[in-house]
Design an enzyme around this catalytic site. Structure first.
Site, PDB file in Angstrom:
ATOM      1  N   THR A  98      86.438 -38.198  42.468  1.00  0.00           N
ATOM      2  CA  THR A  98      87.262 -39.019  41.571  1.00  0.00           C
ATOM      3  C   THR A  98      87.142 -38.444  40.166  1.00  0.00           C
ATOM      4  OG1 THR A  98      86.793 -40.959  42.914  1.00  0.00           O
ATOM      5  CG2 THR A  98      87.709 -41.340  40.714  1.00  0.00           C
ATOM      6  N   LYS A 173      94.113 -43.147  42.241  1.00  0.00           N
ATOM      7  CA  LYS A 173      92.719 -43.516  42.546  1.00  0.00           C
ATOM      8  C   LYS A 173      92.122 -44.324  41.383  1.00  0.00           C
ATOM      9  CE  LYS A 173      88.459 -43.616  43.905  1.00  0.00           C
ATOM     10  NZ  LYS A 173      88.005 -44.611  44.860  1.00  0.00           N
ATOM     11  N   LYS A 241      81.559 -44.239  35.320  1.00  0.00           N
ATOM     12  CA  LYS A 241      82.332 -43.012  35.035  1.00  0.00           C
ATOM     13  C   LYS A 241      83.822 -43.260  35.252  1.00  0.00           C
ATOM     14  CE  LYS A 241      82.815 -40.482  38.566  1.00  0.00           C
ATOM     15  NZ  LYS A 241      83.738 -40.328  39.696  1.00  0.00           N
TER      16      LYS A 241
HETATM   17  P1  NAP Z   1      76.654 -38.828  45.194  1.00  0.00           P
HETATM   18  O1  NAP Z   1      76.053 -39.434  46.407  1.00  0.00           O
HETATM   19  O2  NAP Z   1      76.040 -39.114  43.861  1.00  0.00           O
HETATM   20  O3  NAP Z   1      76.734 -37.249  45.426  1.00  0.00           O
HETATM   21  C1  NAP Z   1      77.178 -36.396  44.426  1.00  0.00           C
HETATM   22  C2  NAP Z   1      77.254 -34.991  44.974  1.00  0.00           C
HETATM   23  O4  NAP Z   1      77.714 -34.116  43.921  1.00  0.00           O
HETATM   24  C3  NAP Z   1      75.921 -34.430  45.442  1.00  0.00           C
HETATM   25  O5  NAP Z   1      76.148 -33.573  46.540  1.00  0.00           O
HETATM   26  C4  NAP Z   1      75.448 -33.644  44.216  1.00  0.00           C
HETATM   27  O6  NAP Z   1      74.535 -32.619  44.516  1.00  0.00           O
HETATM   28  C5  NAP Z   1      76.767 -33.057  43.765  1.00  0.00           C
HETATM   29  N1  NAP Z   1      76.748 -32.635  42.357  1.00  0.00           N
HETATM   30  C6  NAP Z   1      76.760 -33.446  41.263  1.00  0.00           C
HETATM   31  N2  NAP Z   1      76.753 -32.716  40.143  1.00  0.00           N
HETATM   32  C7  NAP Z   1      76.780 -31.412  40.527  1.00  0.00           C
HETATM   33  C8  NAP Z   1      76.813 -30.184  39.812  1.00  0.00           C
HETATM   34  N3  NAP Z   1      76.834 -30.143  38.474  1.00  0.00           N
HETATM   35  N4  NAP Z   1      76.798 -29.042  40.528  1.00  0.00           N
HETATM   36  C9  NAP Z   1      76.777 -29.074  41.889  1.00  0.00           C
HETATM   37  N5  NAP Z   1      76.757 -30.210  42.624  1.00  0.00           N
HETATM   38  C10 NAP Z   1      76.769 -31.358  41.938  1.00  0.00           C
HETATM   39  O7  NAP Z   1      78.198 -39.247  45.025  1.00  0.00           O
HETATM   40  P2  NAP Z   1      79.205 -39.828  46.124  1.00  0.00           P
HETATM   41  O8  NAP Z   1      79.017 -41.305  46.234  1.00  0.00           O
HETATM   42  O9  NAP Z   1      79.162 -38.968  47.335  1.00  0.00           O
HETATM   43  O10 NAP Z   1      80.593 -39.634  45.328  1.00  0.00           O
HETATM   44  C11 NAP Z   1      81.208 -38.355  45.212  1.00  0.00           C
HETATM   45  C12 NAP Z   1      82.543 -38.547  44.482  1.00  0.00           C
HETATM   46  O11 NAP Z   1      83.375 -39.449  45.235  1.00  0.00           O
HETATM   47  C13 NAP Z   1      82.432 -39.172  43.079  1.00  0.00           C
HETATM   48  O12 NAP Z   1      83.428 -38.626  42.253  1.00  0.00           O
HETATM   49  C14 NAP Z   1      82.676 -40.653  43.344  1.00  0.00           C
HETATM   50  O13 NAP Z   1      83.173 -41.314  42.197  1.00  0.00           O
HETATM   51  C15 NAP Z   1      83.713 -40.582  44.443  1.00  0.00           C
HETATM   52  N6  NAP Z   1      83.753 -41.732  45.373  1.00  0.00           N
HETATM   53  C16 NAP Z   1      82.609 -42.330  45.813  1.00  0.00           C
HETATM   54  C17 NAP Z   1      82.698 -43.403  46.680  1.00  0.00           C
HETATM   55  C18 NAP Z   1      81.484 -44.124  47.175  1.00  0.00           C
HETATM   56  O14 NAP Z   1      81.654 -45.268  47.640  1.00  0.00           O
HETATM   57  N7  NAP Z   1      80.286 -43.572  47.131  1.00  0.00           N
HETATM   58  C19 NAP Z   1      83.941 -43.850  47.132  1.00  0.00           C
HETATM   59  C20 NAP Z   1      85.098 -43.195  46.698  1.00  0.00           C
HETATM   60  C21 NAP Z   1      84.988 -42.133  45.815  1.00  0.00           C
HETATM   61  P3  NAP Z   1      72.943 -32.944  44.594  1.00  0.00           P
HETATM   62  O15 NAP Z   1      72.739 -33.477  45.983  1.00  0.00           O
HETATM   63  O16 NAP Z   1      72.300 -31.653  44.354  1.00  0.00           O
HETATM   64  O17 NAP Z   1      72.640 -33.967  43.533  1.00  0.00           O
END
Ligand code: NAP
Length: 291
Positions: A98, A173, A241
């Site tokens: 997102t 989104k 965010k």
């Molecule tokens: P998350 O669990 O916090 O995972 C974030 C991922 O991004 C991890 O693999 C992390 O790697 C990686 N990452 C972050 N910064 C990085 C960088 N500078 N370089 C390389 N890798 C990096 O997040 P999530 O819940 O999966 O969400 C991912 C995205 O989808 C976000 O944009 C979120 O807003 C969106 N989203 C989330 C949900 C939800 O319900 N969770 C639903 C819809 C959309 P590490 O493992 O090394 O930290």
């Protein structure tokens, strides 16, 4: 037609179950995550471990990014050893994180310089729908690119909505998460009022379910909120965010959103109080301790 090789970058809460669906659907898969240990569940399903974004992109037809914030996607795609460096002519990059529409357009511009194609394809639905393969996927980009990527997207989601050109998936989104933030803040305030007025919260659930504005959200997320279970499915830092990105987009687009601003301020307080890694529904905990 054999399945194209997919490169998946970012195996967090969402990326891991999404990539697992691709592996189970038979797509040859190369994965990479900054914290390498998170690749283990995918390697067990037969995925190859990538060495970095550029190397993953160099061997993939379709590259997917699923990381946190706009600057993180830029690092993974445009940074040193980013996916762009390895991207092959004729391949496709799909960003499913997102981010703001302006970030999507910036990524698309860079991808085009490699004679490759770009989609922004953020998702609606949290850890549960990602695990069940029932995400709603909002796509910005050319219809022809969407058709080429559709089998890959369909392995991760049940509904694919083409929002328009590049950036429109991201805009849709953000508008969707605006509603989710309002729902969480409104439900949290209502629940507090119910409890403090001496009502049984079950009566609140009953009336919400009997109402014309009923939603399965009340029982699922509302239910865990009523139990004060704030284990992260969608981290509060990510909703905070998104609210900042909504504010930016509203400024650019000339939309005045005072209620969303007030909710953003509440999320900022929760973040400052150390609740970043709890679920976004911990907004209830923030209100509960407010004076
Ligand atoms: P998350 O669990 O916090 O995972 C974030 C991922 O991004 C991890 O693999 C992390 O790697 C990686 N990452 C972050 N910064 C990085 C960088 N500078 N370089 C390389 N890798 C990096 O997040 P999530 O819940 O999966 O969400 C991912 C995205 O989808 C976000 O944009 C979120 O807003 C969106 N989203 C989330 C949900 C939800 O319900 N969770 C639903 C819809 C959309 P590490 O493992 O090394 O930290």
């Amino acid at each position: 037609m054999p399945h194209p090789r997919v490169g998946f970058l970012g195996l967090g809460t969402m990326g891991t179950p999404m990539a697992m669906h691709l592996a189970k659907a038979g797509f040859p898969l190369t994965v990479w995550n900054r914290t390498a240990s998170k690749m283990t569940p995918l390697l067990r399903l037969g995925a190859k471990a990538g060495k970095g974004p550029a190397q993953v992109a160099a061997e993939a037809h379709i590259v997917i990014t699923m990381v946190s914030q706009p600057q993180d996607v830029e690092t993974v795609v445009l940074g040193p050893d980013g996916a762009l460096a390895g991207l092959r002519s004729g391949s496709m990059l799909i960003d499913m994180s997102t981010v703001s529409p302006s970030t999507s357009r910036k990524l698309a511009g860079a991808v085009t310089t490699k004679q490759a194609e770009f989609l922004d394809a953020p998702v609606v639905g949290s850890k549960g729908p990602a695990t069940e393969g029932t995400l709603v996927i909002l796509v910005g980009g050319l219809p022809t690119t969407l058709e080429r990527c559709r089998p890959v997207l369909a392995a991760m989601g049940k509904t694919i909505i083409h929002a328009g050109g590049v950036g429109m998936g991201s805009a849709l989104k953000l508008a969707t998460n605006l509603m989710l933030a309002h729902l969480a803040a409104g439900f949290a305030e209502g629940l507090l009022l119910v409890e403090r007025a001496g009502l049984d919260p079950q009566r609140y659930f009953e009336v919400l379910e009997a109402s014309t504005f009923r939603s399965p959200w009340y029982r699922s997320k509302g239910g865990t909120m009523a139990q004060r279970d704030f284990a992260a499915h969608f981290a509060l830092k990510h909703m905070h965010k998104d609210l900042r990105l909504i504010d930016e987009l509203a400024e650019e687009a000339g939309a005045v959103l005072p209620i969303t601003r007030a909710i953003e301020a509440l999320f900022a307080q929760a973040a400052a109080a150390g609740k970043n890694d709890l679920d976004y529904s911990a907004i209830l905990d923030q209100l509960e301790h407010a004076r």
